[in-house]
Design a protein around this motif. Structure first.
Motif, PDB file in Angstrom:
ATOM      1  N   ILE A  31       5.314   5.833   7.644  1.00  0.00           N
ATOM      2  CA  ILE A  31       4.659   6.978   7.029  1.00  0.00           C
ATOM      3  C   ILE A  31       3.283   6.530   6.549  1.00  0.00           C
ATOM      4  O   ILE A  31       3.002   5.335   6.480  1.00  0.00           O
ATOM      5  CB  ILE A  31       5.476   7.569   5.849  1.00  0.00           C
ATOM      6  N   SER A  32       2.437   7.494   6.223  1.00  0.00           N
ATOM      7  CA  SER A  32       1.088   7.144   5.764  1.00  0.00           C
ATOM      8  C   SER A  32       1.155   6.624   4.329  1.00  0.00           C
ATOM      9  O   SER A  32       2.095   6.915   3.576  1.00  0.00           O
ATOM     10  CB  SER A  32       0.163   8.356   5.840  1.00  0.00           C
ATOM     11  N   VAL A  33       0.134   5.884   3.941  1.00  0.00           N
ATOM     12  CA  VAL A  33       0.062   5.354   2.578  1.00  0.00           C
ATOM     13  C   VAL A  33      -0.005   6.499   1.553  1.00  0.00           C
ATOM     14  O   VAL A  33       0.698   6.448   0.535  1.00  0.00           O
ATOM     15  CB  VAL A  33      -1.103   4.351   2.416  1.00  0.00           C
ATOM     16  N   PRO A  34      -0.794   7.560   1.780  1.00  0.00           N
ATOM     17  CA  PRO A  34      -0.800   8.663   0.808  1.00  0.00           C
ATOM     18  C   PRO A  34       0.573   9.328   0.635  1.00  0.00           C
ATOM     19  O   PRO A  34       0.959   9.677  -0.479  1.00  0.00           O
ATOM     20  CB  PRO A  34      -1.827   9.655   1.374  1.00  0.00           C
ATOM     21  N   LEU A  73       5.496  -3.039  -6.212  1.00  0.00           N
ATOM     22  CA  LEU A  73       6.586  -2.201  -6.721  1.00  0.00           C
ATOM     23  C   LEU A  73       7.878  -3.001  -6.805  1.00  0.00           C
ATOM     24  O   LEU A  73       8.180  -3.821  -5.938  1.00  0.00           O
ATOM     25  CB  LEU A  73       6.791  -1.000  -5.799  1.00  0.00           C
ATOM     26  N   LYS A  74       8.627  -2.708  -7.854  1.00  0.00           N
ATOM     27  CA  LYS A  74       9.913  -3.363  -8.092  1.00  0.00           C
ATOM     28  C   LYS A  74      10.916  -2.290  -8.491  1.00  0.00           C
ATOM     29  O   LYS A  74      10.594  -1.392  -9.275  1.00  0.00           O
ATOM     30  CB  LYS A  74       9.749  -4.386  -9.219  1.00  0.00           C
ATOM     31  N   ILE A  75      12.137  -2.378  -7.979  1.00  0.00           N
ATOM     32  CA  ILE A  75      13.177  -1.400  -8.297  1.00  0.00           C
ATOM     33  C   ILE A  75      13.686  -1.585  -9.730  1.00  0.00           C
ATOM     34  O   ILE A  75      13.685  -2.698 -10.255  1.00  0.00           O
ATOM     35  CB  ILE A  75      14.349  -1.493  -7.282  1.00  0.00           C
ATOM     36  N   ARG A  76      14.107  -0.486 -10.356  1.00  0.00           N
ATOM     37  CA  ARG A  76      14.736  -0.504 -11.682  1.00  0.00           C
ATOM     38  C   ARG A  76      16.096   0.193 -11.547  1.00  0.00           C
ATOM     39  O   ARG A  76      16.311   1.268 -12.103  1.00  0.00           O
ATOM     40  CB  ARG A  76      13.857   0.196 -12.702  1.00  0.00           C
ATOM     41  N   ALA A  77      17.003  -0.438 -10.798  1.00  0.00           N
ATOM     42  CA  ALA A  77      18.301   0.157 -10.463  1.00  0.00           C
ATOM     43  C   ALA A  77      19.142   0.475 -11.686  1.00  0.00           C
ATOM     44  O   ALA A  77      19.982   1.378 -11.648  1.00  0.00           O
ATOM     45  CB  ALA A  77      19.066  -0.768  -9.520  1.00  0.00           C
ATOM     46  N   GLU A  78      18.924  -0.234 -12.797  1.00  0.00           N
ATOM     47  CA  GLU A  78      19.728   0.023 -13.993  1.00  0.00           C
ATOM     48  C   GLU A  78      19.587   1.469 -14.467  1.00  0.00           C
ATOM     49  O   GLU A  78      20.502   2.021 -15.082  1.00  0.00           O
ATOM     50  CB  GLU A  78      19.373  -0.955 -15.120  1.00  0.00           C
ATOM     51  N   HIS A  84       4.340  -4.003  -1.639  1.00  0.00           N
ATOM     52  CA  HIS A  84       3.146  -3.187  -1.816  1.00  0.00           C
ATOM     53  C   HIS A  84       3.474  -1.777  -1.310  1.00  0.00           C
ATOM     54  O   HIS A  84       4.327  -1.611  -0.434  1.00  0.00           O
ATOM     55  CB  HIS A  84       1.976  -3.709  -0.967  1.00  0.00           C
ATOM     56  N   ILE A  85       2.733  -0.793  -1.808  1.00  0.00           N
ATOM     57  CA  ILE A  85       2.904   0.574  -1.297  1.00  0.00           C
ATOM     58  C   ILE A  85       2.599   0.607   0.200  1.00  0.00           C
ATOM     59  O   ILE A  85       3.309   1.254   0.974  1.00  0.00           O
ATOM     60  CB  ILE A  85       2.006   1.574  -2.060  1.00  0.00           C
ATOM     61  N   SER A  86       1.573  -0.117   0.609  1.00  0.00           N
ATOM     62  CA  SER A  86       1.225  -0.124   2.035  1.00  0.00           C
ATOM     63  C   SER A  86       2.344  -0.742   2.873  1.00  0.00           C
ATOM     64  O   SER A  86       2.607  -0.304   3.993  1.00  0.00           O
ATOM     65  CB  SER A  86      -0.092  -0.866   2.268  1.00  0.00           C
ATOM     66  N   GLY A  87       3.025  -1.742   2.322  1.00  0.00           N
ATOM     67  CA  GLY A  87       4.160  -2.343   3.029  1.00  0.00           C
ATOM     68  C   GLY A  87       5.310  -1.362   3.175  1.00  0.00           C
ATOM     69  O   GLY A  87       5.956  -1.291   4.230  1.00  0.00           O
ATOM     70  N   LYS A 133       2.859   9.354  -2.848  1.00  0.00           N
ATOM     71  CA  LYS A 133       3.452  10.545  -3.481  1.00  0.00           C
ATOM     72  C   LYS A 133       4.931  10.324  -3.768  1.00  0.00           C
ATOM     73  O   LYS A 133       5.432  10.697  -4.832  1.00  0.00           O
ATOM     74  CB  LYS A 133       3.253  11.774  -2.590  1.00  0.00           C
ATOM     75  N   HIS A 134       5.643   9.718  -2.827  1.00  0.00           N
ATOM     76  CA  HIS A 134       7.064   9.426  -3.040  1.00  0.00           C
ATOM     77  C   HIS A 134       7.244   8.396  -4.165  1.00  0.00           C
ATOM     78  O   HIS A 134       8.147   8.528  -5.003  1.00  0.00           O
ATOM     79  CB  HIS A 134       7.722   8.924  -1.751  1.00  0.00           C
ATOM     80  N   VAL A 135       6.377   7.401  -4.185  1.00  0.00           N
ATOM     81  CA  VAL A 135       6.445   6.372  -5.233  1.00  0.00           C
ATOM     82  C   VAL A 135       6.218   7.007  -6.602  1.00  0.00           C
ATOM     83  O   VAL A 135       6.891   6.662  -7.577  1.00  0.00           O
ATOM     84  CB  VAL A 135       5.445   5.231  -4.962  1.00  0.00           C
ATOM     85  N   LYS A 136       5.311   7.968  -6.679  1.00  0.00           N
ATOM     86  CA  LYS A 136       5.040   8.642  -7.958  1.00  0.00           C
ATOM     87  C   LYS A 136       6.313   9.330  -8.481  1.00  0.00           C
ATOM     88  O   LYS A 136       6.608   9.254  -9.675  1.00  0.00           O
ATOM     89  CB  LYS A 136       3.902   9.649  -7.798  1.00  0.00           C
ATOM     90  N   VAL A 137       7.065   9.969  -7.600  1.00  0.00           N
ATOM     91  CA  VAL A 137       8.324  10.612  -8.013  1.00  0.00           C
ATOM     92  C   VAL A 137       9.310   9.559  -8.515  1.00  0.00           C
ATOM     93  O   VAL A 137       9.975   9.754  -9.538  1.00  0.00           O
ATOM     94  CB  VAL A 137       8.934  11.427  -6.844  1.00  0.00           C
TER      95      VAL A 137
END
Length: 171
Positions: A40-43, A69-74, A30-33, A47-51
């Protein structure tokens, strides 16, 4: 370099986002995790997740109010592929891929059973595979005959840890 490639390098240009990718490579979160793990704060995490999402390095699945969230390393690998040098080769129809490769690379070929395997390319030992127009072939470079124009991606298999096992023997 493509716009997507630029976004990938921007995304991995932050130690916070690198740490996020590291955590996501181990487990979906989760983003909160992520925020909690990185202190860091959830907001700020969002923002980092959006990038990372804009660079297509993470995938978000929404279940009610939970965002997993799941990584897309490919896609990191795809961005790195853009740095491969490109060689133009003109050959006759029916030429074996191995012969075309020999025109642009110093190859060391070793007989393994009844197959010729390339064990070194331009002095770099390793295991090599190739894709024809983006698809892996089940043939060796010696067996593959070129009948039409194609793009060949010649790839060295790099040792990247996909999973680490810590083995404990019962006494």
């Amino acid at each position: 370099m493509t716009l997507k490639g630029n976004k990938v390098f921007k995304a991995i240009g932050s130690s916070t986002r690198i740490n996020m990718l590291q955590l996501l490579s181990e487990n979906e979160m989760h983003i909160s995790g992520l925020a909690r793990e990185l202190n860091i704060s959830v907001p700020v995490a969002a923002k980092h997740v959006k990038v990372l999402e804009e660079a297509d390095l993470v995938e978000r699945r929404i279940f009610g109010k939970s965002h997993i969230l799941k990584i897309r390393a490919e896609n990191i690998h795809t961005a790195l592929d853009s740095f491969a040098p490109t060689e133009m080769v003109e050959i006759d129809k029916g030429t074996k891929l191995l012969d075309a490769l020999k025109m642009v690379s110093a190859l060391e070929v070793k007989k393994v059973g009844d197959r010729d395997l390339i064990v070194s390319s331009d002095g770099e030992e390793g295991l090599y595979v190739f894709e024809v127009d983006g698809k892996l072939s089940d043939k060796t470079a010696e067996e593959f005959v070129l009948e039409k124009d194609a793009t060949i991606d010649w790839k060295k298999l790099e040792a990247v840890t996909k999973k680490r096992l810590v083995i404990s023997i019962k006494e």
